[in-house]
Design a protein around this motif. Structure first.
Motif, mmCIF file in Angstrom:
data_model
loop_
_atom_site.group_PDB
_atom_site.id
_atom_site.type_symbol
_atom_site.label_atom_id
_atom_site.label_comp_id
_atom_site.label_asym_id
_atom_site.label_seq_id
_atom_site.Cartn_x
_atom_site.Cartn_y
_atom_site.Cartn_z
ATOM 1 N N TRP A 170 0.834 -1.198 0.000
ATOM 2 C CA TRP A 170 0.000 0.000 0.000
ATOM 3 C C TRP A 170 0.873 1.254 0.000
ATOM 4 O O TRP A 170 0.619 2.205 -0.737
ATOM 5 C CB TRP A 170 -0.910 0.017 1.230
ATOM 6 N N ALA A 171 1.897 1.240 0.849
ATOM 7 C CA ALA A 171 2.801 2.391 0.927
ATOM 8 C C ALA A 171 3.461 2.647 -0.422
ATOM 9 O O ALA A 171 3.641 3.807 -0.840
ATOM 10 C CB ALA A 171 3.854 2.157 2.007
ATOM 11 N N ALA A 172 3.818 1.561 -1.114
ATOM 12 C CA ALA A 172 4.477 1.702 -2.416
ATOM 13 C C ALA A 172 3.577 2.390 -3.423
ATOM 14 O O ALA A 172 4.020 3.265 -4.188
ATOM 15 C CB ALA A 172 4.906 0.329 -2.927
ATOM 16 N N VAL A 173 2.299 2.030 -3.440
ATOM 17 C CA VAL A 173 1.403 2.623 -4.430
ATOM 18 C C VAL A 173 0.962 4.026 -4.001
ATOM 19 O O VAL A 173 0.751 4.905 -4.841
ATOM 20 C CB VAL A 173 0.189 1.693 -4.683
ATOM 21 N N ILE A 174 0.845 4.270 -2.685
ATOM 22 C CA ILE A 174 0.465 5.603 -2.204
ATOM 23 C C ILE A 174 1.511 6.633 -2.591
ATOM 24 O O ILE A 174 1.197 7.735 -3.061
ATOM 25 C CB ILE A 174 0.252 5.579 -0.676
ATOM 26 N N HIS A 175 2.778 6.296 -2.406
ATOM 27 C CA HIS A 175 3.856 7.212 -2.775
ATOM 28 C C HIS A 175 4.276 7.041 -4.234
ATOM 29 O O HIS A 175 4.701 8.008 -4.875
ATOM 30 C CB HIS A 175 5.072 6.988 -1.866
ATOM 31 N N GLY A 176 4.192 5.799 -4.745
ATOM 32 C CA GLY A 176 4.680 5.530 -6.092
ATOM 33 C C GLY A 176 3.844 6.153 -7.189
ATOM 34 O O GLY A 176 4.382 6.582 -8.220
ATOM 35 N N GLY A 177 2.511 6.220 -6.998
ATOM 36 C CA GLY A 177 1.658 6.814 -8.029
ATOM 37 C C GLY A 177 1.993 8.271 -8.288
ATOM 38 O O GLY A 177 2.352 8.650 -9.418
ATOM 39 N N PRO A 178 1.908 9.133 -7.276
ATOM 40 C CA PRO A 178 2.310 10.527 -7.488
ATOM 41 C C PRO A 178 3.779 10.668 -7.879
ATOM 42 O O PRO A 178 4.137 11.578 -8.636
ATOM 43 C CB PRO A 178 2.041 11.172 -6.112
ATOM 44 N N GLY A 179 4.633 9.749 -7.374
ATOM 45 C CA GLY A 179 6.041 9.794 -7.756
ATOM 46 C C GLY A 179 6.234 9.557 -9.243
ATOM 47 O O GLY A 179 6.983 10.278 -9.913
ATOM 48 N N LEU A 180 5.557 8.539 -9.782
ATOM 49 C CA LEU A 180 5.622 8.269 -11.217
ATOM 50 C C LEU A 180 5.116 9.469 -12.012
ATOM 51 O O LEU A 180 5.698 9.858 -13.031
ATOM 52 C CB LEU A 180 4.786 7.034 -11.561
ATOM 53 N N PHE A 181 4.002 10.043 -11.546
ATOM 54 C CA PHE A 181 3.460 11.214 -12.242
ATOM 55 C C PHE A 181 4.482 12.342 -12.266
ATOM 56 O O PHE A 181 4.687 12.986 -13.301
ATOM 57 C CB PHE A 181 2.175 11.682 -11.567
ATOM 58 N N LEU A 182 5.132 12.611 -11.126
ATOM 59 C CA LEU A 182 6.109 13.700 -11.079
ATOM 60 C C LEU A 182 7.324 13.405 -11.953
ATOM 61 O O LEU A 182 7.902 14.326 -12.544
ATOM 62 C CB LEU A 182 6.541 13.962 -9.632
ATOM 63 N N ILE A 183 7.722 12.129 -12.050
ATOM 64 C CA ILE A 183 8.818 11.778 -12.973
ATOM 65 C C ILE A 183 8.439 12.181 -14.392
ATOM 66 O O ILE A 183 9.217 12.829 -15.109
ATOM 67 C CB ILE A 183 9.135 10.274 -12.896
ATOM 68 N N GLY A 184 7.238 11.793 -14.809
ATOM 69 C CA GLY A 184 6.783 12.160 -16.144
ATOM 70 C C GLY A 184 6.662 13.659 -16.314
ATOM 71 O O GLY A 184 7.009 14.215 -17.359
ATOM 72 N N ARG A 185 6.194 14.334 -15.260
ATOM 73 C CA ARG A 185 6.001 15.783 -15.353
ATOM 74 C C ARG A 185 7.330 16.524 -15.420
ATOM 75 O O ARG A 185 7.468 17.521 -16.149
ATOM 76 C CB ARG A 185 5.177 16.257 -14.146
ATOM 77 N N VAL A 186 8.325 16.057 -14.676
ATOM 78 C CA VAL A 186 9.660 16.654 -14.748
ATOM 79 C C VAL A 186 10.251 16.455 -16.141
ATOM 80 O O VAL A 186 10.850 17.365 -16.725
ATOM 81 C CB VAL A 186 10.588 16.051 -13.671
ATOM 82 N N LEU A 187 10.082 15.247 -16.701
ATOM 83 C CA LEU A 187 10.585 14.975 -18.040
ATOM 84 C C LEU A 187 9.867 15.821 -19.087
ATOM 85 O O LEU A 187 10.476 16.287 -20.054
ATOM 86 C CB LEU A 187 10.423 13.490 -18.369
ATOM 87 N N LEU A 188 8.564 16.028 -18.906
ATOM 88 C CA LEU A 188 7.818 16.873 -19.840
ATOM 89 C C LEU A 188 8.338 18.304 -19.785
ATOM 90 O O LEU A 188 8.532 18.952 -20.830
ATOM 91 C CB LEU A 188 6.327 16.842 -19.501
#
Length: 391
Positions: free
Chosen positions: A311-329
């Motif tokens: 649960w902790a992985a998906v709670i932090h990982g979802g927004p983390g993945l989004f921010l990775i994509g957003r930083v790359l964009l």
């Protein structure tokens, strides 16, 4: 995703290509169900294996969406013979989504057959009904790679367990290799710019639509989870937290880069290459939003109590993945790394190990505060130093 041309051959852009056709937006509605099914798949098996399986299926669906979107670049979707083909792909996508949850179980062969059939028949249909010879050459290039991927797809559907996972991963790798290399074939190895005129407004609208569909799925699953809950005070607080996370993701996406996507693509020195990169970056962000949708269901269902590591992985990982994509964009469009978003990403990663020590809603609350800080920091920072498009 961009198409590559054959030497000396040009495909005329479709009439009035600046905006997506209504048919394309209608097609996107099928992917509401697709993303819901993918979130249910991940939720049903919240493990590393389940996450990997969901990723493979997401990559397959994303390529199906991208290649269908490509059709709008090179053919007139208002033509009577084109519309039915898009609707058939839409129907195939719905059938595929119906088999997603059990795709690595008893529905594996069904999924593989429908996916391969939908992919190949789309290309064959264009070969039969589109008279433009240049377009047919490009369709043959795509069909070459899709036919190469068909064998591991079908063989994986016939087999089970780890073997299926390996074969399907290989099939997706074959297809994406074709995308990255520009669909080379033994009879045409050249790499050329996109076959169709690159129109910033249309491309930006298509990618924004994909993000909005993903956010819509997250909101739908959030509301559905709360409607099935006991309407307790704890669950109401959980609803407020996870909904705010979704709102902040939308705000972080649309501010500057999301809003300026049209103008940056239109003024780029290499718009064809730019839209290829943007396609992959948006895929990362959609994966993050998908994980956030799973977070919403988990946190609303049980706001307090233990927070399992998954649960902790998906709670932090979802927004983390989004921010990775957003930083790359941001880097792709403006040629710089946004330090505010990067700091938010580092905070999410650094605080993730402490998440299992908190109740689920409190772990989500930490994520919410970080995203609010990122959104606020962007608003303040960009007023001081407005970004300029990368050359």
């Amino acid at each position: 995703m961009a198409m590559r041309g054959d030497a000396g051959v040009a495909v005329p852009a479709r009439p009035d290509p600046a905006r997506p056709a209504i048919l394309e937006l209608f097609f996107d509605l099928a992917f509401v169900f697709v993303l819901i099914a993918l979130s249910e798949k991940l939720l049903s098996e919240l493990t590393w294996v389940g996450a990997w399986q969901t990723l493979i299926l997401l990559l397959a669906f994303s390529l199906l969406w991208a290649l269908t979107a490509w059709a709008g670049d090179v053919v007139d979707l208002s033509e009577p013979l084109i519309g039915p083909q898009i609707v058939v792909v839409m129907a195939g996508s719905l059938l595929l989504a119906s088999a997603v949850v059990d795709a690595y179980g008893n529905s594996g062969l069904l999924f593989a057959i429908v996916y391969v059939t939908t992919s190949l028949t789309k290309g064959v249909y264009y070969l039969l009904i589109v008279p433009n010879p240049a377009l047919k050459l490009r369709v043959r290039r795509i069909l070459f790679w899709q036919a190469a991927a068909a064998a591991p797809w079908i063989l994986g559907g016939l087999l089970a367990g780890t073997t299926r996972g390996v074969l399907w991963a290989a099939a997706v790798a074959v297809e994406y290799t074709g995308v990255v290399l520009g669909w080379p074939t033994p009879w045409s190895w050249c790499r050329l710019p996109s076959a169709a005129e690159v129109v910033g407004e249309r491309i930006a609208e298509r990618y924004r639509q994909f993000i909005i569909v993903a956010l819509g799925v997250s909101i739908f699953l959030t509301g559905r989870s709360f409607s099935l809950s006991g309407f307790t005070t704890d669950q109401a607080w959980a609803l407020a937290v996870v909904f705010t996370i979704t709102v902040m993701i939308w705000r972080i996406y649309i501010y500057r880069a999301g809003d300026q996507l049209t103008s940056v693509i239109a003024t780029s020195a290499n718009p064809a290459r730019l839209r290829e990169i943007i396609a992959f970056v948006h895929l990362i962000m959609v994966a993050g939003i998908l994980c956030t949708a799973v977070t919403s269901q988990l946190v609303i269902e049980r706001p307090f109590g233990d927070t399992p590591t998954s649960w902790a992985a998906v709670i932090h990982g979802g927004p983390g993945l989004f921010l990775i994509g957003r930083v790359l964009l941001d880097y792709t469009l403006f040629g710089r790394v946004d330090l505010v978003r990067l700091s938010g990403l580092l905070l999410l990663a650094g605080l993730a190990p402490a998440a299992p020590l908190l109740p689920p809603v409190m772990a989500a609350l930490v994520v919410m505060v970080i995203l609010i800080a990122v959104a606020t920091g962007n608003l303040v920072g960009d007023r001081i130093r407005p970004p300029t498009p990368a050359p």
